[in-house]
Design a protein around this motif. Structure first.
Motif, mmCIF file in Angstrom:
data_model
loop_
_atom_site.group_PDB
_atom_site.id
_atom_site.type_symbol
_atom_site.label_atom_id
_atom_site.label_comp_id
_atom_site.label_asym_id
_atom_site.label_seq_id
_atom_site.Cartn_x
_atom_site.Cartn_y
_atom_site.Cartn_z
ATOM 1 N N ALA A 1 -6.355 4.723 -18.947
ATOM 2 C CA ALA A 1 -7.330 5.335 -18.112
ATOM 3 C C ALA A 1 -7.675 4.632 -17.063
ATOM 4 N N HIS A 2 -7.687 3.315 -16.897
ATOM 5 C CA HIS A 2 -7.969 2.631 -15.763
ATOM 6 C C HIS A 2 -6.824 1.824 -15.091
ATOM 7 N N ALA A 3 -5.648 2.037 -15.574
ATOM 8 C CA ALA A 3 -4.411 1.273 -14.940
ATOM 9 C C ALA A 3 -4.344 1.406 -13.480
ATOM 10 N N TRP A 4 -4.531 2.837 -13.116
ATOM 11 C CA TRP A 4 -4.226 2.932 -11.519
ATOM 12 C C TRP A 4 -5.243 2.330 -10.610
ATOM 13 N N ARG A 5 -6.368 2.392 -11.354
ATOM 14 C CA ARG A 5 -7.447 1.767 -10.273
ATOM 15 C C ARG A 5 -7.135 -0.026 -10.174
ATOM 16 N N ILE A 6 -6.606 -0.311 -11.207
ATOM 17 C CA ILE A 6 -6.303 -1.699 -10.977
ATOM 18 C C ILE A 6 -5.047 -2.124 -9.827
ATOM 19 N N MET A 7 -4.065 -1.298 -10.153
ATOM 20 C CA MET A 7 -3.068 -1.333 -9.153
ATOM 21 C C MET A 7 -3.314 -1.141 -7.838
ATOM 22 N N ALA B 1 -12.388 5.033 -6.260
ATOM 23 C CA ALA B 1 -12.532 6.601 -5.576
ATOM 24 C C ALA B 1 -12.909 7.381 -7.186
ATOM 25 N N PRO B 2 -14.041 8.469 -6.960
ATOM 26 C CA PRO B 2 -14.166 9.075 -8.311
ATOM 27 C C PRO B 2 -13.637 10.667 -8.178
ATOM 28 N N THR B 3 -13.411 10.893 -7.056
ATOM 29 C CA THR B 3 -12.930 12.531 -7.028
ATOM 30 C C THR B 3 -11.589 12.384 -6.092
ATOM 31 N N VAL B 4 -11.101 13.471 -5.958
ATOM 32 C CA VAL B 4 -9.780 13.750 -5.323
ATOM 33 C C VAL B 4 -10.126 13.614 -3.583
ATOM 34 N N PRO B 5 -11.241 14.288 -3.440
ATOM 35 C CA PRO B 5 -11.663 14.301 -1.925
ATOM 36 C C PRO B 5 -11.912 13.065 -1.259
ATOM 37 N N VAL B 6 -12.414 12.207 -2.257
ATOM 38 C CA VAL B 6 -12.915 10.696 -1.833
ATOM 39 C C VAL B 6 -11.577 9.922 -1.614
ATOM 40 N N MET B 7 -10.588 9.978 -2.547
ATOM 41 C CA MET B 7 -9.697 9.391 -2.768
ATOM 42 C C MET B 7 -8.560 9.633 -1.191
ATOM 43 N N VAL B 8 -8.720 11.045 -1.046
ATOM 44 C CA VAL B 8 -7.898 11.357 0.396
ATOM 45 C C VAL B 8 -8.338 10.717 1.312
ATOM 46 N N PHE C 1 -0.554 8.044 -13.759
ATOM 47 C CA PHE C 1 -2.068 7.928 -14.346
ATOM 48 C C PHE C 1 -2.824 8.865 -13.662
ATOM 49 N N MET C 2 -2.730 9.057 -12.597
ATOM 50 C CA MET C 2 -3.915 9.757 -11.633
ATOM 51 C C MET C 2 -3.652 11.337 -12.143
ATOM 52 N N THR C 3 -2.390 11.592 -12.519
ATOM 53 C CA THR C 3 -2.462 13.034 -12.964
ATOM 54 C C THR C 3 -2.925 13.232 -14.509
ATOM 55 N N LEU C 4 -3.442 12.386 -15.129
ATOM 56 C CA LEU C 4 -4.195 12.560 -16.386
ATOM 57 C C LEU C 4 -5.559 13.267 -15.960
ATOM 58 N N PRO C 5 -5.793 14.164 -16.916
ATOM 59 C CA PRO C 5 -7.395 14.409 -16.661
ATOM 60 C C PRO C 5 -8.366 13.785 -16.552
ATOM 61 N N THR C 6 -9.440 14.256 -15.885
ATOM 62 C CA THR C 6 -10.350 13.315 -15.668
ATOM 63 C C THR C 6 -11.223 12.778 -16.841
ATOM 64 N N ASP D 1 0.806 -1.131 0.071
ATOM 65 C CA ASP D 1 -0.059 -0.041 -0.114
ATOM 66 C C ASP D 1 0.902 1.437 -0.081
ATOM 67 N N THR D 2 1.990 1.277 0.675
ATOM 68 C CA THR D 2 3.012 2.323 0.493
ATOM 69 C C THR D 2 3.684 2.563 -0.856
ATOM 70 N N GLY D 3 3.876 1.348 -1.409
ATOM 71 C CA GLY D 3 4.613 1.270 -2.680
ATOM 72 C C GLY D 3 3.980 1.585 -3.898
ATOM 73 N N VAL D 4 2.792 0.875 -4.119
ATOM 74 C CA VAL D 4 1.834 1.251 -5.137
ATOM 75 C C VAL D 4 1.528 2.344 -5.698
ATOM 76 N N ILE D 5 1.394 3.311 -4.713
ATOM 77 C CA ILE D 5 0.905 4.864 -5.103
ATOM 78 C C ILE D 5 2.233 5.359 -6.226
ATOM 79 N N SER D 6 3.371 4.909 -6.144
ATOM 80 C CA SER D 6 4.440 5.487 -7.126
ATOM 81 C C SER D 6 3.906 5.092 -8.367
ATOM 82 N N GLY D 7 3.537 4.071 -8.663
ATOM 83 C CA GLY D 7 3.037 3.975 -10.269
ATOM 84 C C GLY D 7 1.815 4.404 -10.447
ATOM 85 N N ALA D 8 1.000 4.351 -9.666
ATOM 86 C CA ALA D 8 -0.452 4.957 -9.865
ATOM 87 C C ALA D 8 -0.409 6.395 -10.150
ATOM 88 N N LEU D 9 0.456 7.152 -9.472
ATOM 89 C CA LEU D 9 0.322 8.738 -9.683
ATOM 90 C C LEU D 9 0.516 9.217 -11.196
#
Length: 471
Positions: free
Chosen positions: A174-180, A105-112, A40-45, A30-38
Motif C-alpha cells: 500500500a505504501h511502496a510507491w510513496r517510498i519509491m 500526494a493524496p489524490t491524482v490532481p495533487v500528484m499531477v 502500486f498507484m493503480t491499486l484502489p484507494t 525521477d524519470t525512472g522511478v515512476i515505472s516501478g511506482a505505477l
C-alpha cells in the motif's frame, strides 16, 4: 610541484563534475522511478493506491515531461541571468519539494501538480548541467566530462529500477510507491549541499564583467596559466552577444531557417522512437504479458544495466564513427526490435513469453542508447549556427519534451486498447524517421562548428564526413 598541482587540479575537476552531475542523477532517478511506482498507484484507494486508469497513468507520467518543457526554457534563462551555480541550487530545492509532494500526494490532481513541479527541475537540469560542466572543463577534457551527464542520467534510472525492486519486496504494498517517490529527495539534498562547494562558471562571470573572479576560478581548475583562456572567453562572449542580438531576424535567412527546422525536427523525432515507453512503462508492459509485479520490477533492472553499458560503449565509439552511420545502425535496430515486440503478441501465453519480450526490450534499448541517444545530444550541440544557437536550442529542447509528453500520455492508452501491437505503430514511425534522418541530417564528424556553418551557408547538404575526421 607541477605534478602535484596537476593531480590536485584533476581531483578538483572530477569532484566538481560529480557534484554537478548529481543534477543529472536526480533527473534520471525521477524519470525512472515512476515505472516501478505505477503498478502500486493503480491499486484502489482503499488499498493504498490512487486508482489510476490507463488515461490517468499517462497523465501522471507525462505531467513531469510537460513541466520539463517549461523548466528547460525558463531554467536556461535563469542561469543566464543569475548564474549556473545559483540556478542549480534553486533546482535542487525544486527537486526536493517536487519529490516530497509526489510521495505525499493524496489524490491524482495533487500528484499531477507535484509531478509538474518536479518536471520543472528535470527540465532545468537538462538545460543547465551540461552547460555548467562544459564551462568549467578545459577544452582537452570537455567532451569526456560533459558526456558523464548522459551516463549519470542512465545511472540514476538504474538506481531507480534497483531501489524499486528492493522496495517492492520489503515494503508494504500500500505504501511502496510513496517510498519509491520519496527517495528522490536524497539526490536533491546531495546536489544542494555539494553545489555549495562548487565555483561559479568562469564564462558566466566574464559575461557579467567579473573577469578577476573568473581568473581565480580557473586557477583552481587549470594546470596552465588561465589568463589566455579568460581573454579567449571574453572574445567569444562578446562575439556571441553581437551575433545573437537579432537571433529571430537571422531565422529569416533560408539556410539558417532550414538547419534550425532540421534540428527542431530531430528533437521531436528522437522521442517518437518510443524509447520512453520502455523506460517509463517497462513493468506495466511485462505485467500485461502475464509476468507478476515483483518479477517485472526485478526484470526492469536489466533495462538500467543495459542503458548504462550501452551509453558507456557509445561514448567510446562515437569519436571514431560518423554520426549518420551510427544513427542508421541504431534506427534499423529500433525498427527490427519493435517489429519483433509486436509479433510477440502472437505468442501463446506462457511463463517464457515475458522473458522473450524483456530480451527484445533490452535489444531495443541497446540500439537506442548506444547509437541514437548519444548522437542526438552531441549533434544538438553541433548543428545550430552560433547566431541562433540560443533560440534554436531552446525551441528544440522545448519541442523534444512536448513530444515526449505526448508519446508518454498516449502509450498506456494504446497498450490497454491494442496491447503489444502498439509496437507495430512505433516500428512504422521509426522507419519514416530513418528515411527523414538520412535525407536531411548533416554529418558533423570531423568538422569544426565554423566549417559546418560555412558548408551549410554555401547551400551544401552537409552529409559528407568533414576533413578533420580520423580513422
Amino acid at each position: 610541484m607541477d605534478q602535484a598541482h596537476a593531480r590536485a587540479v584533476r581531483r578538483r575537476l572530477n569532484t566538481v563534475t560529480i557534484v554537478v552531475t548529481f543534477g543529472a542523477l536526480a533527473f534520471g532517478y525521477d524519470t525512472g522511478v515512476i515505472s516501478g511506482a505505477l503498478p502500486f498507484m493503480t491499486l484502489p484507494t482503499d488499498a493504498g493506491g490512487l486508482d489510476l486508469t490507463p488515461t490517468t497513468e499517462g497523465l501522471v507520467t507525462s505531467s513531469l515531461l510537460l513541466g520539463a518543457a517549461f523548466g528547460a526554457i525558463i531554467g536556461g534563462r535563469l542561469s543566464d541571468r543569475y548564474g549556473r551555480r545559483h540556478n542549480v541550487l534553486m533546482l535542487a530545492f525544486v527537486f526536493f519539494v517536487g519529490a516530497l509532494g509526489c510521495a505525499l500526494a493524496p489524490t491524482v490532481p495533487v500528484m499531477v501538480g507535484c509531478r509538474m513541479v518536479l518536471g520543472f527541475a528535470v527540465g532545468g537540469a537538462s538545460a543547465t548541467v551540461p552547460m555548467f560542466i562544459g564551462e568549467l572543463a578545459p577544452a582537452s577534457r570537455r567532451g569526456q566530462l560533459v558526456s558523464r551527464n548522459e551516463l549519470m542520467i542512465v545511472t540514476g534510472q538504474l538506481i531507480a529500477y534497483t531501489s524499486n525492486a528492493v522496495i517492492g519486496f520489503v515494503a508494504e504494498g500500500a505504501h511502496a510507491w510513496r517510498i519509491m517517490l520519496g527517495l528522490a529527495t536524497v539526490p536533491a539534498v546531495a546536489l544542494w549541499v555539494g553545489v555549495l562547494l562548487v565555483p561559479e562558471s568562469p564564462r558566466w562571470l566574464v559575461s557579467q564583467g567579473r573577469r578577476d573572479e573568473a581568473l581565480e576560478v580557473l586557477r583552481q581548475l587549470r594546470v596552465e596559466d588561465p589568463a589566455p583562456e579568460v581573454a579567449e572567453i571574453s572574445e567569444v562572449v562578446e562575439k556571441t552577444a553581437r551575433l545573437q542580438r537579432n537571433s529571430w531576424q537571422h531565422l529569416t535567412v533560408p539556410w539558417i531557417r532550414r538547419i534550425t527546422l532540421i534540428g527542431v525536427g530531430f528533437g521531436v523525432v528522437i522521442q517518437l522512437t518510443g524509447v520512453n515507453s520502455i523506460m517509463y512503462f517497462a513493468p506495466t508492459v511485462l505485467m500485461s504479458t502475464g509476468m507478476g509485479t515483483q518479477a517485472s520490477l526485478v526484470a526492469t533492472i536489466a533495462n538500467g544495466v543495459v542503458s548504462v553499458v550501452a551509453v558507456a560503449t557509445g561514448i567510446a565509439v562515437i569519436g571514431r564513427s560518423s554520426r549518420r552511420t551510427m544513427l542508421r545502425i541504431g534506427m534499423v535496430g529500433l525498427v527490427m526490435s519493435q517489429v519483433f515486440l509486436g509479433l510477440a503478441s502472437l505468442l501463446p501465453e506462457a511463463p517464457w513469453r515475458g522473458y522473450i519480450i524483456l530480451a527484445l526490450m533490452l535489444c531495443f534499448l541497446w540500439f537506442m542508447q548506444m547509437f541514437c541517444a548519444i548522437c542526438f545530444w552531441l549533434m544538438m550541440a553541433e548543428i545550430f549556427p552560433l547566431r541562433v544557437r540560443g533560440v534554436a536550442m531552446g525551441i528544440a529542447v522545448f519541442c523534444q519534451w512536448i513530444s515526449n509528453a505526448v508519446v508518454t500520455l498516449c502509450f498506456p492508452i494504446l497498450l490497454d486498447a491494442i496491447g503489444m501491437r502498439t509496437f507495430f505503430i512505433f516500428a512504422a514511425v521509426n522507419f519514416v524517421i530513418l528515411l527523414w534522418e538520412q535525407r536531411y541530417l548533416p554529418e558533423t564528424r570531423g568538422k569544426s562548428l565554423e566549417y559546418l556553418e560555412e558548408e551549410l551557408a554555401s547551400g551544401a547538404d552537409g552529409r559528407a564526413v568533414g576533413p578533420g575526421a580520423v580513422g
